[in-house]
Design a protein around this motif. Structure first.
Motif, PDB file in Angstrom:
ATOM      1  N   PRO A 155       0.932  -1.225  -0.089  1.00  0.00           N
ATOM      2  CA  PRO A 155      -0.018   0.116   0.192  1.00  0.00           C
ATOM      3  C   PRO A 155       0.579   0.871  -0.037  1.00  0.00           C
ATOM      4  O   PRO A 155       2.608   1.410   0.271  1.00  0.00           O
ATOM      5  N   MET A 156       0.040   2.307  -0.181  1.00  0.00           N
ATOM      6  CA  MET A 156       0.983   4.249   0.336  1.00  0.00           C
ATOM      7  C   MET A 156       0.641   4.540   1.510  1.00  0.00           C
ATOM      8  O   MET A 156       1.253   4.581   1.847  1.00  0.00           O
ATOM      9  N   THR A 157       0.320   3.599   2.036  1.00  0.00           N
ATOM     10  CA  THR A 157       0.385   4.154   3.354  1.00  0.00           C
ATOM     11  C   THR A 157      -0.282   2.762   4.366  1.00  0.00           C
ATOM     12  O   THR A 157      -0.833   2.000   4.143  1.00  0.00           O
ATOM     13  N   ILE A 158       0.877   3.138   5.250  1.00  0.00           N
ATOM     14  CA  ILE A 158       1.442   1.983   6.314  1.00  0.00           C
ATOM     15  C   ILE A 158       1.021   2.713   7.410  1.00  0.00           C
ATOM     16  O   ILE A 158       1.647   3.825   7.350  1.00  0.00           O
ATOM     17  N   PRO A 202       6.423  10.768   4.407  1.00  0.00           N
ATOM     18  CA  PRO A 202       6.606  10.312   3.091  1.00  0.00           C
ATOM     19  C   PRO A 202       8.119   9.546   2.886  1.00  0.00           C
ATOM     20  O   PRO A 202       8.716  10.881   2.778  1.00  0.00           O
ATOM     21  N   THR A 203       7.945   8.974   2.275  1.00  0.00           N
ATOM     22  CA  THR A 203       9.292   8.367   2.047  1.00  0.00           C
ATOM     23  C   THR A 203       9.386   8.234   0.827  1.00  0.00           C
ATOM     24  O   THR A 203       8.730   7.492  -0.065  1.00  0.00           O
ATOM     25  N   THR A 204      10.314   8.829  -0.021  1.00  0.00           N
ATOM     26  CA  THR A 204       9.646   8.928  -2.224  1.00  0.00           C
ATOM     27  C   THR A 204      10.816   7.905  -2.595  1.00  0.00           C
ATOM     28  O   THR A 204      12.214   8.099  -1.719  1.00  0.00           O
ATOM     29  N   TYR A 205      10.194   6.878  -3.922  1.00  0.00           N
ATOM     30  CA  TYR A 205      11.248   5.351  -4.495  1.00  0.00           C
ATOM     31  C   TYR A 205      11.577   6.213  -5.586  1.00  0.00           C
ATOM     32  O   TYR A 205       9.900   5.952  -5.895  1.00  0.00           O
ATOM     33  N   SER A 206      12.509   6.517  -6.111  1.00  0.00           N
ATOM     34  CA  SER A 206      12.863   6.706  -7.332  1.00  0.00           C
ATOM     35  C   SER A 206      13.631   5.316  -8.527  1.00  0.00           C
ATOM     36  O   SER A 206      14.064   4.456  -7.636  1.00  0.00           O
ATOM     37  N   LEU A 207      12.488   5.114  -9.413  1.00  0.00           N
ATOM     38  CA  LEU A 207      13.437   4.509 -10.160  1.00  0.00           C
ATOM     39  C   LEU A 207      14.044   5.442 -11.385  1.00  0.00           C
ATOM     40  O   LEU A 207      13.120   5.789 -12.776  1.00  0.00           O
ATOM     41  N   THR A 208      14.928   5.021 -12.360  1.00  0.00           N
ATOM     42  CA  THR A 208      15.312   5.770 -13.394  1.00  0.00           C
ATOM     43  C   THR A 208      15.946   4.254 -14.218  1.00  0.00           C
ATOM     44  O   THR A 208      17.160   3.202 -14.039  1.00  0.00           O
ATOM     45  N   CYS A 209      15.710   4.814 -15.458  1.00  0.00           N
ATOM     46  CA  CYS A 209      15.649   3.259 -16.722  1.00  0.00           C
ATOM     47  C   CYS A 209      16.478   3.736 -17.578  1.00  0.00           C
ATOM     48  O   CYS A 209      15.814   5.502 -18.152  1.00  0.00           O
ATOM     49  N   THR A 210      16.854   3.551 -18.504  1.00  0.00           N
ATOM     50  CA  THR A 210      17.719   3.549 -19.044  1.00  0.00           C
ATOM     51  C   THR A 210      17.351   2.996 -20.430  1.00  0.00           C
ATOM     52  O   THR A 210      17.753   2.169 -20.094  1.00  0.00           O
ATOM     53  N   THR A 216      15.020   7.836 -18.375  1.00  0.00           N
ATOM     54  CA  THR A 216      13.885   8.900 -18.118  1.00  0.00           C
ATOM     55  C   THR A 216      13.865   8.187 -16.248  1.00  0.00           C
ATOM     56  O   THR A 216      13.962   6.916 -15.592  1.00  0.00           O
ATOM     57  N   THR A 217      12.955   8.732 -15.365  1.00  0.00           N
ATOM     58  CA  THR A 217      12.523   8.856 -13.792  1.00  0.00           C
ATOM     59  C   THR A 217      10.996   8.523 -13.186  1.00  0.00           C
ATOM     60  O   THR A 217      10.569   8.950 -14.029  1.00  0.00           O
ATOM     61  N   LYS A 218      11.445   7.405 -12.822  1.00  0.00           N
ATOM     62  CA  LYS A 218      10.139   7.668 -12.015  1.00  0.00           C
ATOM     63  C   LYS A 218       9.746   7.850 -10.543  1.00  0.00           C
ATOM     64  O   LYS A 218      10.461   6.926 -10.327  1.00  0.00           O
ATOM     65  N   SER A 219       9.326   8.311  -9.649  1.00  0.00           N
ATOM     66  CA  SER A 219       9.281   8.126  -7.997  1.00  0.00           C
ATOM     67  C   SER A 219       8.116   7.836  -7.670  1.00  0.00           C
ATOM     68  O   SER A 219       6.243   7.901  -8.862  1.00  0.00           O
ATOM     69  N   VAL A 220       8.345   7.057  -6.728  1.00  0.00           N
ATOM     70  CA  VAL A 220       6.672   7.049  -5.459  1.00  0.00           C
ATOM     71  C   VAL A 220       6.478   7.313  -4.502  1.00  0.00           C
ATOM     72  O   VAL A 220       7.565   6.776  -3.746  1.00  0.00           O
ATOM     73  N   THR A 221       5.900   7.019  -3.401  1.00  0.00           N
ATOM     74  CA  THR A 221       6.029   7.802  -2.209  1.00  0.00           C
ATOM     75  C   THR A 221       4.621   6.984  -1.158  1.00  0.00           C
ATOM     76  O   THR A 221       3.208   6.726  -1.045  1.00  0.00           O
ATOM     77  N   VAL A 222       5.637   6.617  -0.036  1.00  0.00           N
ATOM     78  CA  VAL A 222       5.040   5.529   0.432  1.00  0.00           C
ATOM     79  C   VAL A 222       5.222   6.078   2.077  1.00  0.00           C
ATOM     80  O   VAL A 222       5.854   7.093   2.051  1.00  0.00           O
ATOM     81  N   THR A 223       3.664   6.556   2.562  1.00  0.00           N
ATOM     82  CA  THR A 223       3.693   6.990   3.689  1.00  0.00           C
ATOM     83  C   THR A 223       3.277   6.603   5.000  1.00  0.00           C
ATOM     84  O   THR A 223       2.717   5.491   4.869  1.00  0.00           O
ATOM     85  N   VAL A 224       4.374   6.984   6.412  1.00  0.00           N
ATOM     86  CA  VAL A 224       3.550   6.085   7.339  1.00  0.00           C
ATOM     87  C   VAL A 224       2.703   6.926   7.788  1.00  0.00           C
ATOM     88  O   VAL A 224       3.391   8.054   8.383  1.00  0.00           O
ATOM     89  N   GLY A 225       1.664   6.919   8.183  1.00  0.00           N
ATOM     90  CA  GLY A 225       1.022   7.298   8.299  1.00  0.00           C
ATOM     91  C   GLY A 225       0.790   7.038  10.422  1.00  0.00           C
ATOM     92  O   GLY A 225       1.488   5.793  10.432  1.00  0.00           O
ATOM     93  N   THR A 226      -0.199   7.633  10.785  1.00  0.00           N
ATOM     94  CA  THR A 226      -0.468   6.705  12.078  1.00  0.00           C
ATOM     95  C   THR A 226      -1.697   5.957  12.012  1.00  0.00           C
ATOM     96  O   THR A 226      -1.755   5.818  10.931  1.00  0.00           O
ATOM     97  N   VAL A 227      -2.020   4.955  13.592  1.00  0.00           N
ATOM     98  CA  VAL A 227      -2.469   3.628  13.618  1.00  0.00           C
ATOM     99  C   VAL A 227      -4.115   4.230  13.027  1.00  0.00           C
ATOM    100  O   VAL A 227      -4.116   4.337  13.728  1.00  0.00           O
ATOM    101  N   GLN A 228      -4.768   3.544  11.930  1.00  0.00           N
ATOM    102  CA  GLN A 228      -5.828   3.383  11.714  1.00  0.00           C
ATOM    103  C   GLN A 228      -6.868   2.913  12.686  1.00  0.00           C
ATOM    104  O   GLN A 228      -6.543   2.020  13.479  1.00  0.00           O
ATOM    105  N   THR A 229      -7.582   3.144  13.649  1.00  0.00           N
ATOM    106  CA  THR A 229      -8.357   2.946  14.310  1.00  0.00           C
ATOM    107  C   THR A 229      -9.260   2.805  14.550  1.00  0.00           C
ATOM    108  O   THR A 229     -10.223   4.635  13.582  1.00  0.00           O
TER     109      THR A 229
END
Length: 325
Positions: A155-158, A202-210, A216-229
């Protein structure tokens, strides 16, 4: 057809005699210059980077009756050139004398366009700039654009301590590299499990393909959130303060809270304790809080409300026990 023979007789006369002379001519019904572009295993299509230099080997056979020489103006000329392709500005002369029936190969240097796409080139033989014979096959140049990348996190938010799976694929790429705190192979597609820092940022992870078309570079962000209650509380509103016992057919109020972004199809259901069968249920509509008024079952016993996720059977919360007596 075979050549035709024509005999011309010349006569010269005077007062004394007449003298004749026969001269024989061979008349051919085919052009003097003929050519066949030979079948060959040489490469007829290339893939290139924008603006790259490429070349094709073009083999021809002299099927005419004259010998081709550079001095007589025999050369390979461009016939069709796609817009954007840079071809030799002048015909390429034969390198040596090519007699009837003989073969020769020309190396044609071309420069690929800078825009991605598929381009064509063909050639014809020429003598002193006048083309003759058929055109060659079309030689093609496929110019690749920059790689395209698909990169996702699930998931994008954990919550703190959880992990996320990054999945990627690419096209027009020969290798890929990572940045942003994750490592993977140089594969152009795959997946990797990442564990972002436990701080709620948020933590951004990037991938560069040649590839041939560049990087070309593309990125995606994974966010550590508070515990969902999720919470559920019940109350018998006819009694103050609220109690959790009710007569058969009485009214029970069930209230819930849920995190922002909850599914429309989250639902609250009433079960007998230990019984998997639903007695009552209703969707929350994705609201972060709310209440329902529920008629108690007519059968005595102990019941509980459960908050279930996304129209499924995964329970995120359950209420205290409600006693029907």
């Amino acid at each position: 057809e075979a050549p035709a023979t024509v005999v011309v007789r010349f006569l010269v006369s005077d007062d004394m005699a007449t003298v004749g002379k026969d001269i024989t001519f061979t008349v051919r019904d085919t052009p003097l210059d003929q050519v066949v572009f030979a079948s060959t295993s040489s490469q007829t299509s290339v893939t290139a980077a924008p603006g790259a230099s490429v070349s094709f080997a073009v083999t021809v056979q002299n099927t005419g009756f004259s010998t081709w020489t550079a001095a007589d103006g025999y050369a390979l000329a461009s016939d069709y050139v796609s817009t954007g392709v840079t071809a030799p500005p002048e015909p390429i002369p034969v390198a040596a004398a090519i007699g009837p029936g003989a073969f020769t190969t020309f190396t044609v240097p071309l420069q690929a366009p800078t825009a991605a796409g598929t381009y064509s080139y063909s050639a014809r033989m020429a003598r002193n700039g006048v083309k003759f014979g058929p055109a060659s096959i079309y030689y093609t140049i496929k110019v690749l654009g920059p790689p395209t990348i698909s990169l996702s996190a699930m998931p994008m938010t954990i919550t703190s301590g959880q992990s996320s799976t990054l999945t990627w694929s690419s096209s027009n790429a020969t290798s890929c590299s990572t940045s942003g705190g994750w490592t993977s192979s140089t594969a152009t597609s795959g997946s990797a499990v990442v564990s972002p820092p436990t701080t709620p940022t948020p933590t951004t992870y990037s991938l560069t393909c040649t590839g041939l078309g560049g990087p070309t570079t593309k990125s995606v962000t994974v966010t550590v959130g508070t515990v969902q209650t999720y919470t559920l509380t019940v109350c018998v509103p006819s009694v103050s303060p609220c109690v959790t016992s009710v007569s058969p057919g009485g009214t029970i109020t069930v209230s819930w809270t849920a995190p922002s972004g909850s599914s429309f199809y989250d639902w609250v259901a009433l079960y007998r304790v230990g019984d998997p069968n639903t007695k009552w249920w209703r969707y929350t509509g994705g609201a972060t809080s709310g209440s329902f008024f529920v008629t108690a079952p007519t059968a005595t016993g102990q019941y509980q409300f459960r908050y279930l996720l996304r129209n499924g059977s995964t329970a995120a919360a359950q209420s205290q026990t409600v006693t029907v007596q």
